[in-house]
Design a protein around this motif. Structure first.
Motif, PDB file in Angstrom:
ATOM      1  N   ILE A  79      -0.154  -0.867 -13.700  1.00  0.00           N
ATOM      2  CA  ILE A  79      -1.526  -1.282 -13.399  1.00  0.00           C
ATOM      3  C   ILE A  79      -2.433  -0.075 -13.160  1.00  0.00           C
ATOM      4  O   ILE A  79      -3.624  -0.111 -13.429  1.00  0.00           O
ATOM      5  N   GLY A  80      -1.830   1.036 -12.675  1.00  0.00           N
ATOM      6  CA  GLY A  80      -2.598   2.252 -12.469  1.00  0.00           C
ATOM      7  C   GLY A  80      -3.124   2.836 -13.760  1.00  0.00           C
ATOM      8  O   GLY A  80      -4.157   3.526 -13.781  1.00  0.00           O
ATOM      9  N   LYS A  81      -2.439   2.573 -14.865  1.00  0.00           N
ATOM     10  CA  LYS A  81      -2.902   3.056 -16.164  1.00  0.00           C
ATOM     11  C   LYS A  81      -4.090   2.242 -16.667  1.00  0.00           C
ATOM     12  O   LYS A  81      -4.860   2.689 -17.513  1.00  0.00           O
ATOM     13  N   LEU A  82      -4.244   1.052 -16.104  1.00  0.00           N
ATOM     14  CA  LEU A  82      -5.308   0.156 -16.562  1.00  0.00           C
ATOM     15  C   LEU A  82      -6.573   0.265 -15.710  1.00  0.00           C
ATOM     16  O   LEU A  82      -7.683   0.326 -16.245  1.00  0.00           O
ATOM     17  N   VAL A  83      -6.401   0.272 -14.375  1.00  0.00           N
ATOM     18  CA  VAL A  83      -7.572   0.273 -13.489  1.00  0.00           C
ATOM     19  C   VAL A  83      -7.670   1.536 -12.634  1.00  0.00           C
ATOM     20  O   VAL A  83      -8.649   1.720 -11.922  1.00  0.00           O
ATOM     21  N   ASN A  84      -6.698   2.376 -12.671  1.00  0.00           N
ATOM     22  CA  ASN A  84      -6.728   3.713 -12.075  1.00  0.00           C
ATOM     23  C   ASN A  84      -6.959   3.715 -10.569  1.00  0.00           C
ATOM     24  O   ASN A  84      -6.015   3.800  -9.792  1.00  0.00           O
ATOM     25  N   ASP A  85      -8.225   3.608 -10.122  1.00  0.00           N
ATOM     26  CA  ASP A  85      -8.520   3.759  -8.700  1.00  0.00           C
ATOM     27  C   ASP A  85      -9.384   2.629  -8.144  1.00  0.00           C
ATOM     28  O   ASP A  85     -10.049   2.797  -7.129  1.00  0.00           O
ATOM     29  N   HIS A  86      -9.379   1.485  -8.810  1.00  0.00           N
ATOM     30  CA  HIS A  86     -10.156   0.336  -8.338  1.00  0.00           C
ATOM     31  C   HIS A  86      -9.223  -0.718  -7.756  1.00  0.00           C
ATOM     32  O   HIS A  86      -8.152  -0.990  -8.301  1.00  0.00           O
ATOM     33  N   TYR A  87      -9.663  -1.308  -6.631  1.00  0.00           N
ATOM     34  CA  TYR A  87      -8.887  -2.332  -5.934  1.00  0.00           C
ATOM     35  C   TYR A  87      -9.767  -3.539  -5.676  1.00  0.00           C
ATOM     36  O   TYR A  87     -10.990  -3.419  -5.532  1.00  0.00           O
ATOM     37  N   LEU A  88      -9.160  -4.702  -5.569  1.00  0.00           N
ATOM     38  CA  LEU A  88      -9.888  -5.930  -5.276  1.00  0.00           C
ATOM     39  C   LEU A  88     -10.428  -5.887  -3.853  1.00  0.00           C
ATOM     40  O   LEU A  88      -9.675  -5.648  -2.912  1.00  0.00           O
ATOM     41  N   PHE A  89     -11.720  -6.115  -3.686  1.00  0.00           N
ATOM     42  CA  PHE A  89     -12.337  -6.060  -2.368  1.00  0.00           C
ATOM     43  C   PHE A  89     -12.254  -7.422  -1.691  1.00  0.00           C
ATOM     44  O   PHE A  89     -12.740  -8.420  -2.215  1.00  0.00           O
ATOM     45  N   THR A  90     -11.646  -7.459  -0.503  1.00  0.00           N
ATOM     46  CA  THR A  90     -11.564  -8.692   0.290  1.00  0.00           C
ATOM     47  C   THR A  90     -12.084  -8.474   1.703  1.00  0.00           C
ATOM     48  O   THR A  90     -11.858  -9.294   2.580  1.00  0.00           O
ATOM     49  N   GLY A  91     -12.768  -7.356   1.921  1.00  0.00           N
ATOM     50  CA  GLY A  91     -13.299  -7.029   3.237  1.00  0.00           C
ATOM     51  C   GLY A  91     -13.003  -5.581   3.574  1.00  0.00           C
ATOM     52  O   GLY A  91     -11.955  -5.036   3.180  1.00  0.00           O
ATOM     53  N   ASN A  92     -13.921  -4.933   4.289  1.00  0.00           N
ATOM     54  CA  ASN A  92     -13.756  -3.509   4.596  1.00  0.00           C
ATOM     55  C   ASN A  92     -12.468  -3.208   5.347  1.00  0.00           C
ATOM     56  O   ASN A  92     -11.785  -2.218   5.072  1.00  0.00           O
ATOM     57  N   HIS A  93     -12.118  -4.074   6.305  1.00  0.00           N
ATOM     58  CA  HIS A  93     -10.948  -3.797   7.136  1.00  0.00           C
ATOM     59  C   HIS A  93      -9.635  -4.075   6.408  1.00  0.00           C
ATOM     60  O   HIS A  93      -8.575  -3.693   6.893  1.00  0.00           O
ATOM     61  N   ALA A  94      -9.723  -4.738   5.252  1.00  0.00           N
ATOM     62  CA  ALA A  94      -8.521  -5.013   4.467  1.00  0.00           C
ATOM     63  C   ALA A  94      -8.260  -3.950   3.416  1.00  0.00           C
ATOM     64  O   ALA A  94      -7.240  -4.003   2.723  1.00  0.00           O
ATOM     65  N   THR A  95      -9.148  -2.974   3.269  1.00  0.00           N
ATOM     66  CA  THR A  95      -8.952  -1.932   2.264  1.00  0.00           C
ATOM     67  C   THR A  95      -7.791  -1.022   2.647  1.00  0.00           C
ATOM     68  O   THR A  95      -7.424  -0.908   3.816  1.00  0.00           O
ATOM     69  N   ARG A  96      -7.230  -0.377   1.652  1.00  0.00           N
ATOM     70  CA  ARG A  96      -6.079   0.490   1.914  1.00  0.00           C
ATOM     71  C   ARG A  96      -6.460   1.658   2.813  1.00  0.00           C
ATOM     72  O   ARG A  96      -5.677   2.074   3.670  1.00  0.00           O
ATOM     73  N   ALA A  97      -7.677   2.166   2.635  1.00  0.00           N
ATOM     74  CA  ALA A  97      -8.117   3.286   3.466  1.00  0.00           C
ATOM     75  C   ALA A  97      -8.259   2.872   4.922  1.00  0.00           C
ATOM     76  O   ALA A  97      -7.817   3.587   5.832  1.00  0.00           O
ATOM     77  N   ALA A  98      -8.873   1.718   5.173  1.00  0.00           N
ATOM     78  CA  ALA A  98      -9.061   1.252   6.544  1.00  0.00           C
ATOM     79  C   ALA A  98      -7.726   0.970   7.217  1.00  0.00           C
ATOM     80  O   ALA A  98      -7.523   1.288   8.401  1.00  0.00           O
ATOM     81  N   ARG A  99      -6.791   0.405   6.472  1.00  0.00           N
ATOM     82  CA  ARG A  99      -5.492   0.064   7.049  1.00  0.00           C
ATOM     83  C   ARG A  99      -4.679   1.324   7.364  1.00  0.00           C
ATOM     84  O   ARG A  99      -4.020   1.416   8.405  1.00  0.00           O
ATOM     85  N   GLU A 100      -4.739   2.316   6.466  1.00  0.00           N
ATOM     86  CA  GLU A 100      -4.012   3.560   6.742  1.00  0.00           C
ATOM     87  C   GLU A 100      -4.641   4.297   7.919  1.00  0.00           C
ATOM     88  O   GLU A 100      -3.928   4.838   8.780  1.00  0.00           O
ATOM     89  N   PHE A 101      -5.960   4.323   7.973  1.00  0.00           N
ATOM     90  CA  PHE A 101      -6.660   4.984   9.072  1.00  0.00           C
ATOM     91  C   PHE A 101      -6.297   4.328  10.409  1.00  0.00           C
ATOM     92  O   PHE A 101      -6.028   5.016  11.399  1.00  0.00           O
ATOM     93  N   ALA A 102      -6.280   2.996  10.438  1.00  0.00           N
ATOM     94  CA  ALA A 102      -5.931   2.276  11.665  1.00  0.00           C
ATOM     95  C   ALA A 102      -4.479   2.537  12.064  1.00  0.00           C
ATOM     96  O   ALA A 102      -4.168   2.719  13.249  1.00  0.00           O
ATOM     97  N   LEU A 103      -3.582   2.571  11.078  1.00  0.00           N
ATOM     98  CA  LEU A 103      -2.178   2.824  11.393  1.00  0.00           C
ATOM     99  C   LEU A 103      -1.995   4.239  11.931  1.00  0.00           C
ATOM    100  O   LEU A 103      -1.257   4.448  12.905  1.00  0.00           O
ATOM    101  N   LEU A 104      -2.651   5.224  11.327  1.00  0.00           N
ATOM    102  CA  LEU A 104      -2.551   6.594  11.822  1.00  0.00           C
ATOM    103  C   LEU A 104      -3.084   6.699  13.243  1.00  0.00           C
ATOM    104  O   LEU A 104      -2.521   7.425  14.076  1.00  0.00           O
ATOM    105  N   THR A 105      -4.160   5.980  13.526  1.00  0.00           N
ATOM    106  CA  THR A 105      -4.686   5.951  14.891  1.00  0.00           C
ATOM    107  C   THR A 105      -3.627   5.420  15.856  1.00  0.00           C
ATOM    108  O   THR A 105      -3.412   5.975  16.942  1.00  0.00           O
ATOM    109  N   GLN A 106      -2.954   4.376  15.443  1.00  0.00           N
ATOM    110  CA  GLN A 106      -1.908   3.790  16.283  1.00  0.00           C
ATOM    111  C   GLN A 106      -0.730   4.747  16.464  1.00  0.00           C
ATOM    112  O   GLN A 106      -0.185   4.879  17.565  1.00  0.00           O
ATOM    113  N   LEU A 107      -0.345   5.429  15.391  1.00  0.00           N
ATOM    114  CA  LEU A 107       0.782   6.364  15.475  1.00  0.00           C
ATOM    115  C   LEU A 107       0.483   7.482  16.463  1.00  0.00           C
ATOM    116  O   LEU A 107       1.373   7.914  17.209  1.00  0.00           O
ATOM    117  N   ARG A 108      -0.752   7.946  16.462  1.00  0.00           N
ATOM    118  CA  ARG A 108      -1.128   8.998  17.425  1.00  0.00           C
ATOM    119  C   ARG A 108      -1.093   8.460  18.845  1.00  0.00           C
ATOM    120  O   ARG A 108      -0.680   9.168  19.778  1.00  0.00           O
TER     121      ARG A 108
END
Length: 246
Positions: A79-108
């Motif tokens: 799928i990365g060969k087809l859409v590269n860096d686009h993801y389905l938007f279902t809300g800001n807090h559900a994005t991969r960036a927001a989820r990783e940022f929140a998890l890193l905050t928790q890990l710290r």
């Protein structure tokens, strides 16, 4: 508990403008603007210390006394060969960036050895989005592939790697891509885990913890076959597991 449910500490601030949604640590980025996610912005300031190649280019940035990592989110597999860096938007807090940022905050907050989150940005375009994240760079550290390409590790350091992974698993932290590239050793022989894209906190369970360990073992075997020089032996895995099970 899911990482997206974490309450943000007061020093994390939100920036919204048109199709942009960003969250940043105000103590680290006092004069925030969206250009911090653009490599050319840092290049113009001669602040890029180096790069690394994976699915895309990762940029290492020096900002004052800080050393950061800027990473764009790319899809893998077919799928990365087809859409590269686009993801389905279902809300800001559900994005991969927001989820990783929140998890890193928790890990710290749990005092686990993972990078400090600095900022993330989501760019919405219709029903899809693109995203970037900036995290702390672990200074004077090398990943296990780079390290094992030049030298062998002591049995105790292998055990420390196992203990580090166990500390994450004990807190129910699932690492989606636990491999030899995502384990760092710094100059004090402290072990770190990086790249928590698609990671999450789960109820501790043997099946997913074993999947993490199986994936890591496959990565060691893969690198040993691919590289002409790689200081890895079956005994090293036994030493790692001694630390993991201790």
């Amino acid at each position: 508990m899911n990482s997206s449910a974490i309450v943000k500490p007061c020093q994390q601030k939100v920036f919204q403008q048109d199709n942009l949604y960003c969250v940043y640590e105000s103590k680290l980025l006092k004069n925030f603007h969206p250009q911090v996610f653009v490599p050319d912005y840092w290049q113009a300031q001669q602040a890029i210390e180096g790069t690394a190649q994976g699915r895309g280019t990762t940029y290492f940035i020096k900002q004052g006394k800080h050393h950061w990592v800027l990473r764009h989110y790319y899809r893998g597999g077919l799928i990365g060969k087809l859409v590269n860096d686009h993801y389905l938007f279902t809300g800001n807090h559900a994005t991969r960036a927001a989820r990783e940022f929140a998890l890193l905050t928790q890990l710290r907050q749990l005092d686990l050895p993972a990078p400090k989150p600095v900022a993330f940005c989501v760019r919405r375009s219709g029903v899809s989005y693109q995203a970037d994240i900036i995290t702390e760079r672990i200074e004077q550290a090398r990943d296990l592939v780079a390290l094992l390409s030049t030298e062998s590790l002591s049995p105790e350091l292998w055990r420390d790697i196992g203990r580090c992974i166990q500390a994450f698993h004990r807190h129910g932290i699932y690492h989606h891509d636990l491999n030899a590239h995502n384990i760092l050793i710094d100059n004090d022989n402290k072990v770190w885990l990086i790249d928590f894209d698609q990671g999450e906190q789960r109820k501790p369970a043997q099946h997913w913890q074993q999947q993490n360990m199986d994936r890591l073992l496959r990565s060691f075997n893969k690198e040993s076959k691919k590289l002409a020089q790689f200081y890895w032996q079956a005994d090293n895995w036994q030493q790692l597991m001694e630390g993991y099970l201790s």
